[in-house]
Design an enzyme around this catalytic site. Structure first.
Site, PDB file in Angstrom:
ATOM      1  N   ASN A  32       0.802  -1.233   0.000  1.00  0.00           N
ATOM      2  CA  ASN A  32       0.000   0.000   0.000  1.00  0.00           C
ATOM      3  C   ASN A  32       0.830   1.277   0.000  1.00  0.00           C
ATOM      4  O   ASN A  32       0.374   2.327  -0.464  1.00  0.00           O
ATOM      5  CB  ASN A  32      -1.031  -0.012   1.140  1.00  0.00           C
ATOM      6  CG  ASN A  32      -0.405  -0.062   2.513  1.00  0.00           C
ATOM      7  OD1 ASN A  32       0.759  -0.404   2.655  1.00  0.00           O
ATOM      8  ND2 ASN A  32      -1.181   0.254   3.525  1.00  0.00           N
TER       9      ASN A  32
ATOM     10  N   GLY B 118       2.096  -5.512   7.666  1.00  0.00           N
ATOM     11  CA  GLY B 118       1.146  -6.308   6.895  1.00  0.00           C
ATOM     12  C   GLY B 118       0.049  -6.848   7.804  1.00  0.00           C
ATOM     13  O   GLY B 118      -0.234  -6.265   8.859  1.00  0.00           O
TER      14      GLY B 118
ATOM     15  N   GLU C 216       4.027  -4.259  12.486  1.00  0.00           N
ATOM     16  CA  GLU C 216       3.023  -3.200  12.302  1.00  0.00           C
ATOM     17  C   GLU C 216       1.897  -3.866  11.528  1.00  0.00           C
ATOM     18  O   GLU C 216       2.009  -4.076  10.322  1.00  0.00           O
ATOM     19  CB  GLU C 216       3.685  -2.038  11.560  1.00  0.00           C
ATOM     20  CG  GLU C 216       2.946  -0.743  11.720  1.00  0.00           C
ATOM     21  CD  GLU C 216       2.027  -0.492  10.551  1.00  0.00           C
ATOM     22  OE1 GLU C 216       0.844  -0.914  10.651  1.00  0.00           O
ATOM     23  OE2 GLU C 216       2.471   0.101   9.570  1.00  0.00           O
ATOM     24  N   LEU C 217       0.823  -4.243  12.257  1.00  0.00           N
ATOM     25  CA  LEU C 217      -0.166  -5.167  11.694  1.00  0.00           C
ATOM     26  C   LEU C 217      -1.502  -4.478  11.437  1.00  0.00           C
ATOM     27  O   LEU C 217      -1.588  -3.256  11.423  1.00  0.00           O
ATOM     28  CB  LEU C 217      -0.306  -6.371  12.641  1.00  0.00           C
ATOM     29  CG  LEU C 217       1.032  -7.052  12.998  1.00  0.00           C
ATOM     30  CD1 LEU C 217       0.837  -8.184  13.987  1.00  0.00           C
ATOM     31  CD2 LEU C 217       1.750  -7.555  11.749  1.00  0.00           C
TER      32      LEU C 217
ATOM     33  N   CYS D 247      -3.452   1.086   6.887  1.00  0.00           N
ATOM     34  CA  CYS D 247      -3.763   0.411   8.159  1.00  0.00           C
ATOM     35  C   CYS D 247      -4.407   1.360   9.152  1.00  0.00           C
ATOM     36  O   CYS D 247      -4.975   0.907  10.146  1.00  0.00           O
ATOM     37  CB  CYS D 247      -2.481  -0.124   8.796  1.00  0.00           C
ATOM     38  SG  CYS D 247      -1.611  -1.243   7.757  1.00  0.00           S
TER      39      CYS D 247
ATOM     40  N   GLU E 162       7.805   2.838  14.606  1.00  0.00           N
ATOM     41  CA  GLU E 162       8.589   3.317  13.465  1.00  0.00           C
ATOM     42  C   GLU E 162       8.556   4.837  13.455  1.00  0.00           C
ATOM     43  O   GLU E 162       7.547   5.450  13.802  1.00  0.00           O
ATOM     44  CB  GLU E 162       8.008   2.763  12.168  1.00  0.00           C
ATOM     45  CG  GLU E 162       8.129   1.247  12.115  1.00  0.00           C
ATOM     46  CD  GLU E 162       7.799   0.649  10.756  1.00  0.00           C
ATOM     47  OE1 GLU E 162       6.818   1.063  10.131  1.00  0.00           O
ATOM     48  OE2 GLU E 162       8.559  -0.241  10.321  1.00  0.00           O
TER      49      GLU E 162
HETATM   50  C1  SIN Z   1       0.156   1.860   6.824  1.00  0.00           C
HETATM   51  O1  SIN Z   1      -0.897   1.837   6.228  1.00  0.00           O
HETATM   52  O2  SIN Z   1       0.624   0.818   7.302  1.00  0.00           O
HETATM   53  C2  SIN Z   1       0.967   3.110   7.013  1.00  0.00           C
HETATM   54  C3  SIN Z   1       0.202   4.363   7.005  1.00  0.00           C
HETATM   55  C4  SIN Z   1       1.025   5.573   7.387  1.00  0.00           C
HETATM   56  O3  SIN Z   1       2.246   5.567   7.443  1.00  0.00           O
HETATM   57  O4  SIN Z   1       0.393   6.596   7.693  1.00  0.00           O
END
Ligand code: SIN
Length: 490
Positions: A159, A238, A260-261, A294, A469
């Protein structure tokens, strides 16, 4: 308007291992296609376990000298990489849009977002402090120093083909780790282009290695990394099921993990909120990348006093969103990534309607535009028995859930195994303080829909994973602390 990327020299079809562009050992390839049309863009290396092992061999060989570089030397290479990424912003933005589908303005925006992590960690590389521990006994000095973990395996999603890999590689390199990376099978071209620029920036051979693999071959390739004791850390963005698989399968060598799920973000609109601001914030948060992030709100809770007015305002704005390919500069929502994504979105909408939701706008696929388009959708009268309440839709669908009071909204918001992002809109200072504390999420947006920043810690709680992160905390996941006790001192 069409893209003409092949002339830009950024397209690579091979793996990048030990400073060389290398085909898969058995010469296998798989097709990367444009989600807007289904047309093949390129055929890239389809790596297996042997290629994954070769990448670790190179990264392990490179580690002893890379860890001994001065932080300011690593920072200089990262700064050069940052400059090169920005210099290639237009081409990289087009490449992201081409293989991932997001509108061009968002593709270019993602390049800037990716670059911001590289610049941030270039600076952080020079700030890896340790501690001298206040003396406990005469003749003894105790200190704590931070050391790079070793070889890091980075596994990234489709994404954000540039930003997710940049925010893993940059801190790893800044810390003094070496990297093996595997981008998602849908979007490997951007990652390979970034590897090319990192190489041009002066990353020594073996320090960064990137392999591509199709869905089927990725499994044995990644299994190789999970079992290899030289790989000391896995960083993954993911789905939660894959995150759990990685945690289970890497347990044999007890690797450090950052996961980071998935999320299932609630977005709460209280009666006292500024409704125009809430609609604008929801559009920004929900329709970024067509709803494929996410942190996109998945469940929108609206208090009954403003429910009708908010539904109307929102549906009007959503109905105006322009859907189309990235090649059309007026597009605001691009295609979804693939058929699996479209199927899931359609399944969620159908299930919601079958359980009593009303379609206020959208609600259908748009085959006249291409194979993977879905109309931006608002559903009224959503309820907890609908699949979209417990599963992340990952598409342009806003379900509206009415609620009566604050306790009910907070309870419903937290009633999920996930805890990545949560948002709410209110103008009541005491409520703002209370609800921010009560929400079970790693990231909370208050009267704001755009939360992304390289300076902020990104990550979740509960089954949305662990690790952070970006921010001053982002390096910690790539470092271990060594306690040194020296005796025999006067
Ligand atoms: C993600 O969808 O995992 C990251 C979104 C973001 O960095 O804002």
């Amino acid at each position: 308007m069409g893209f003409n990327l092949t002339n830009g020299g950024l397209i690579r079809r091979e793996n990048f291992i030990d400073g060389e562009w290398t085909p898969a050992k058995d010469d296998a390839r798989f097709a990367v296609s444009n989600p807007a049309t289904g047309d093949i863009i390129e055929n890239v290396a389809d790596s297996g376990a042997g290629d994954a092992r070769a990448a670790v061999d190179a990264a392990a060989r490179a580690f002893p000298s890379w860890r001994n570089t001065l932080p300011k030397e690593r920072a200089a290479i990262l700064r050069k990489w940052h400059t090169l990424i920005l210099e290639h912003s237009d081409l990289l933005g087009e490449l992201i849009s081409l293989e991932q589908g997001k509108p061009l303005a968002e593709g270019r925006g993602e390049v800037a977002y990716a670059a911001s992590y590289v610049a941030w960690f270039a600076d952080e590389a020079t700030r890896i402090y340790g501690d001298i521990i206040p003396q406990q006994q005469r003749g003894k000095r105790m200190s704590a120093v931070k050391e790079p973990l070793g070889v890091v395996a980075a596994i990234t999603p489709w994404n954000f083909p540039a930003a997710m890999i940049a925010r893993k590689i940059a801190p790893a390199l800044a810390a003094g780790c070496t990297v093996v990376a595997k981008p998602a099978e849908d979007t490997p071209l951007t990652a390979l282009a970034l590897a090319l620029l990192a190489h041009e920036a002066g990353t020594p051979k073996g320090v960064l290695n990137v392999i591509s693999a199709s869905r089927d071959r990725a499994v044995p390739a990644v299994a190789e990394w999970l079992q290899d004791s030289r790989v000391r850390k896995i960083t993954f963005t993911g789905s939660t099921p894959v995150g759990k698989y990685l945690a289970r399968e890497s347990a044999g060598t007890l690797k450090k993990l950052s996961l980071e799920l998935g999320g299932n973000a609630p977005f709460i609109v209280f009666d006292d909120a500024d409704l125009d601001a809430a609609v604008t914030g929801l559009l920004a948060a929900k329709f970024r990348n067509g709803g494929q992030t996410c942190v996109c709100p998945n469940r929108v809770y609206v208090q009954t006093g403003v429910y009708e007015r908010f539904s109307k305002l929102l549906s009007q704005r959503v109905a105006e969103l322009k859907v189309g390919p990235a090649t059309d500069p007026s597009s605001q929502i691009g295609p979804m990534i693939n058929f699996r994504a479209i199927d899931k979105i359609a399944r969620h909408v159908d299930d919601a309607v079958a359980h009593g939701a009303k379609v206020l706008t959208g609600g259908k696929t748009l085959p006249e535009l291409g194979p993977h388009y879905f109309s931006p959708t608002v559903l009224a009268d959503a309820s907890a028995d609908m699949v979209l309440c417990c599963e992340e839709t990952f598409g342009p669908v806003v379900p509206l859930f009415p609620f009566v009071d604050e306790a009910e909204a907070v309870r419903a918001a937290n009633d999920t195994p996930f805890g990545l992002a949560a948002y709410f809109y209110s103008d009541d200072a005491r409520r703002i303080d209370r609800v921010a504390r009560l929400l079970e999420a790693g990231i909370v947006g208050i009267n704001e829909g755009a939360l992304a920043s390289e300076a902020a810690p990104f990550g979740g709680v509960k089954e949305s994973g662990y690790g952070r992160e970006g921010s001053k905390y982002g390096l910690d996941d790539y470092l271990s602390i060594k306690y040194i006790c020296q005796g025999g001192l006067d």
